[in-house]
Design an enzyme around this catalytic site. Structure first.
Site, mmCIF file in Angstrom:
data_model
loop_
_atom_site.group_PDB
_atom_site.id
_atom_site.type_symbol
_atom_site.label_atom_id
_atom_site.label_comp_id
_atom_site.label_asym_id
_atom_site.label_seq_id
_atom_site.Cartn_x
_atom_site.Cartn_y
_atom_site.Cartn_z
ATOM 1 C CB THR A 139 -1.111 0.231 1.639
ATOM 2 O OG1 THR A 139 -0.125 0.158 2.437
ATOM 3 C CG2 THR A 139 -1.962 -1.324 1.129
ATOM 4 C CD GLU B 42 -5.297 -2.010 2.048
ATOM 5 O OE1 GLU B 42 -5.793 -2.042 1.137
ATOM 6 O OE2 GLU B 42 -5.136 -1.447 2.527
ATOM 7 C CE LYS C 220 -16.635 14.216 16.965
ATOM 8 N NZ LYS C 220 -16.645 12.813 17.548
ATOM 9 C CD1 TRP D 284 -18.700 12.971 13.098
ATOM 10 C CD2 TRP D 284 -16.720 12.702 13.080
ATOM 11 N NE1 TRP D 284 -18.046 12.382 13.378
ATOM 12 C CE2 TRP D 284 -17.273 11.943 14.252
ATOM 13 C CE3 TRP D 284 -15.410 13.879 11.885
ATOM 14 C CZ2 TRP D 284 -15.883 11.622 14.464
ATOM 15 C CZ3 TRP D 284 -14.211 12.882 13.225
ATOM 16 C CH2 TRP D 284 -14.656 12.248 14.048
HETATM 17 P P1 AMP Z 1 -4.500 2.878 -3.033
HETATM 18 O O1 AMP Z 1 -4.868 1.524 -1.718
HETATM 19 O O2 AMP Z 1 -3.464 3.309 -2.564
HETATM 20 O O3 AMP Z 1 -5.203 2.148 -3.613
HETATM 21 O O4 AMP Z 1 -5.593 3.599 -1.717
HETATM 22 C C1 AMP Z 1 -6.640 3.128 -1.584
HETATM 23 C C2 AMP Z 1 -7.527 4.509 -0.702
HETATM 24 O O5 AMP Z 1 -7.776 5.756 -2.258
HETATM 25 C C3 AMP Z 1 -9.063 3.983 -0.134
HETATM 26 O O6 AMP Z 1 -9.145 3.724 0.268
HETATM 27 C C4 AMP Z 1 -9.856 6.527 -0.962
HETATM 28 O O7 AMP Z 1 -9.693 6.334 0.967
HETATM 29 C C5 AMP Z 1 -9.168 6.368 -1.557
HETATM 30 N N1 AMP Z 1 -10.018 5.780 -2.483
HETATM 31 C C6 AMP Z 1 -9.428 5.408 -3.777
HETATM 32 N N2 AMP Z 1 -10.617 5.856 -4.873
HETATM 33 C C7 AMP Z 1 -11.713 6.374 -4.471
HETATM 34 C C8 AMP Z 1 -12.994 7.355 -4.930
HETATM 35 N N3 AMP Z 1 -13.082 6.817 -5.680
HETATM 36 N N4 AMP Z 1 -12.989 8.034 -3.972
HETATM 37 C C9 AMP Z 1 -12.368 8.781 -3.149
HETATM 38 N N5 AMP Z 1 -11.910 8.175 -2.591
HETATM 39 C C10 AMP Z 1 -10.755 6.874 -3.281
#
Ligand code: AMP
Length: 533
Positions: A175, A322, A431, A436
């Site tokens: 990640t 994930e 917050k 929120w």
């Molecule tokens: P990663 O594992 O680096 O791809 O990051 C995943 C995170 O990116 C998710 O848990 C979200 O917080 C954010 N994310 C991915 N796609 C979107 C989306 N379309 N809108 C908002 N947040 C997103």
């Protein structure tokens, strides 16, 4: 005693061997296009990629690679990287894609944690390798270029593949690690194959043999969202941009290769929208049917801008490393066709619904599932055959995996039709006075202002309200907007107490290695910021 009658069907192992067999049998003539660092184009076919990947697999086995070994890649989107995507899992080893945009300490940590046996590195990325090679010990380093070409050309193109099992590991991605250490997600053959089947579906990414697909999302970022494997499975032409990710290079590629589907993070598309707005007639992008945008929230103003000004359709997608990574996509349902355009755009900006086999729920602070009413907020939890069940060699994060589920850390509402709306990452919610405020909502609204190119909203601590929102904005060249103008623009869309207390102008918003806003760096940058008044 439970009485069960089993079906009488074959139990075919769901492995990538099925994909390799299929692409070789049916799609060997389909083109794979790569753009080289000097912007020249190389053309090959799936048939050739497969042949060379068998030779590479033979070479890897000679180097001592055994099933279960991790083999890393440090490479851009190109056909050689695709060969590694095929060759490594073919041997039973694990394809570990590394992100060259990470810092040398992170790359060192990741490579040592994964214990990679071999590294395949792009010639163009040797300077990145130089920065951390002293601290890691892969047994072999192969530079993807002419020399490796010559050496694998001596290998047989028949590969005596070991029998693969569906639970066997096929891929490893870390990640992006906006907080803490990067965490490894270990995909199996089964999860990879089911994921690509799932994303190919019409209401997901809608992939098929008539498509020409440009993954702008890097092959080192969650396997380019599964597109290389998915395109091979369905026989879609792949157009791989190499390191040339500026808007003009991408538009040129879309024009020249008649791309029908492209995919990438919002920051890339914001720059593309800007370039199209400036010179709407320079490129012919009329064949583009859909641009898949995800990785962070696609602002509604961008979705509208593409469709209204350029006739280009955005498919908003949400996902996580994930989740292999596709977790949901947003398409209008037939009953939405009669809605006014403004309402349709609101739906397009939601995060949408999951593909088959992925289930979701939102869980409140009391640990109970919140109602699907479009209002109640909770942490999004997911489960399904391509969702991680734990992290690789990391027990510290076991609390992310309550029995049978994965906690995403995203705070959402779910509406009656099942559409997910992400209000924030849990750690980014603001917050204020016990209520929120969604930073994502403020950012999306601000990015609808004609002078605002990018906006990121963070919390600044406040003695009375606990936290207050502060908006960091990057203005478009040659434009200006006062704080009052920006505030006035947000009024009506938000309650007065939700409006940012201050607007900070920045040259650029810090980004993660995957091109997302890096709010932890912004918070650090603004740690001595004093709120007005
Ligand atoms: P990663 O594992 O680096 O791809 O990051 C995943 C995170 O990116 C998710 O848990 C979200 O917080 C954010 N994310 C991915 N796609 C979107 C989306 N379309 N809108 C908002 N947040 C997103």
């Amino acid at each position: 005693m439970l009485c069960r009658m089993n079906g009488m069907m074959m139990e075919t192992e769901l492995t990538l061997a099925l994909l390799f067999e299929r692409v070789g049998r049916y799609f060997s003539k389909v083109e794979v296009v790569s753009r080289n660092p000097d912007k020249s184009i190389s053309r090959t076919t799936y048939g050739d990629v497969l042949r060379r990947s068998r030779q590479l697999a033979n070479a890897l086995v000679k180097l001592g690679v055994k099933p279960g070994d991790r083999v890393a890649t440090l490479a851009w989107n190109n056909s050689r990287h695709l060969e590694a995507y095929f060759a490594i899992p073919m041997t039973g080893a694990v394809l570990h894609t590394m992100n060259p945009r990470l810092s040398a300490p992170d790359l060192t940590y990741i490579m040592n944690h994964a214990e990679d046996k071999v590294l395949l590195v792009d010639e163009a990325l040797l300077p990145v390798w130089e920065k951390f090679k002293a601290n890691v010990k892969p047994a072999h380093v192969l530079v993807m270029g002419k020399e490796l070409d010559a050496s694998i050309a001596r290998e047989s193109d028949v590969f005596d593949a070991p029998e693969l099992h569906e639970k066997q590991a096929a891929g490893l991605c870390y990640t992006s690690g906006t907080t803490g250490r990067p965490k490894g997600v270990l995909y199996s053959h089964r999860s990879t194959l089911l994921h690509v089947l799932g994303i190919a579906l019409p209401d997901s990414l809608n992939l098929g043999q008539r498509e020409r697909v440009l993954p702008v999302v890097p092959m080192f970022h969650v396997n380019a969202w599964g597109l290389p494997y998915a395109c091979a499975l369905v026989g879609a032409k792949l157009v791989l941009p190499g390191p040339n990710l500026d808007p003009h290079s991408l538009l040129e590629l879309m024009h020249n290769e008649k791309v029908t589907i492209a995919a990438g993070v919002p920051t890339v598309w914001l720059a593309i929208l800007d370039a199209l707005d400036k010179e709407p007639k320079r490129y012919d992008v009329s064949r583009v049917k859909q641009m898949v945008i995800g990785g962070s929230a696609a602002p509604q103003a961008m979705i509208e801008g593409f469709l209204k000004r350029h006739g280009l359709m955005v498919l908003h997608a949400w996902g996580m490393t994930e989740m292999s990574p596709v977790g949901s996509t947003t398409r209008l349902r037939p009953e939405h066709d009669l809605l006014p355009e403004a309402e349709q755009f609101k739906i397009r900006a939601l995060q949408g619904v999951p593909p088959p086999m992925v289930e979701v729920r939102a869980v409140g602070e009391d640990g109970k599932e919140v109602p699907w009413d479009g209002k109640s907020m909770g942490e999004l939890q997911v489960r399904g055959p391509w969702v991680a069940s734990s992290y690789y060699k990391n027990e510290e994060e076991d609390d992310k995996f309550p029995p049978g589920w994965f906690r995403t850390g995203d705070v959402v509402t779910l509406d009656e039709s099942g559409y997910i709306r992400i209000t924030d990452r849990s750690k980014d919610l603001i917050k204020s006075g016990g209520e929120w405020i969604s930073s994502v909502d403020l950012e999306n609204a601000l990015m609808g202002h004609p002078a605002v190119r990018e906006a990121a909203v963070i919390a600044i601590s406040h003695p009375k309200w606990t936290e207050r929102p502060v908006a960091c904005v990057v203005l478009r060249e040659g434009t200006s907007a006062t704080d009052e103008e920006l505030k006035a623009f947000l009024r009506g869309k938000f309650a007065e107490w939700q409006l940012p207390d201050a607007f900070v102008r920045l040259e650029a918003i810090p980004r993660t290695a995957a091109g997302k806003f890096l709010k932890s760096a912004l918070r650090e940058q603004l740690k001595n910021f004093r709120l007005p008044g």
